[in-house]
Design a protein around this motif. Structure first.
Motif: not given
Length: 62
Positions: A33-38, A50-59, A44-47, A23-27
């Motif tokens: 991914a969010l830093a690359v997006t910003r 991927l950030g949205r996909e990760i966020a949807a799968r982890i608490p 940045s679009a792909e990051a 979970l720590e690695e996922a965060h």
């Protein structure tokens, strides 16, 4: 990119890689991914995707 073409961090031959992220690695991956997006660079679009996909799968961390 294919997995065979990736350069992984070297590990001892007696160490087995986990199939899943902790979970720590996922965060950490989400934060990256969010830093690359910003940053707004060429990936940045792909990051962001991927950030949205990760966020949807982890608490959340909270």
């Amino acid at each position: 990119m294919e997995v065979a073409a990736m350069n992984f961090v070297p590990v001892e031959h007696t160490v087995e890689r986990l199939a899943l992220l902790t979970l720590e690695e996922a965060h950490d991956m989400l934060a990256m991914a969010l830093a690359v997006t910003r940053d707004g660079g060429p990936v940045s679009a792909e990051a962001g995707r991927l950030g949205r996909e990760i966020a949807a799968r982890i608490p959340s961390e909270n």
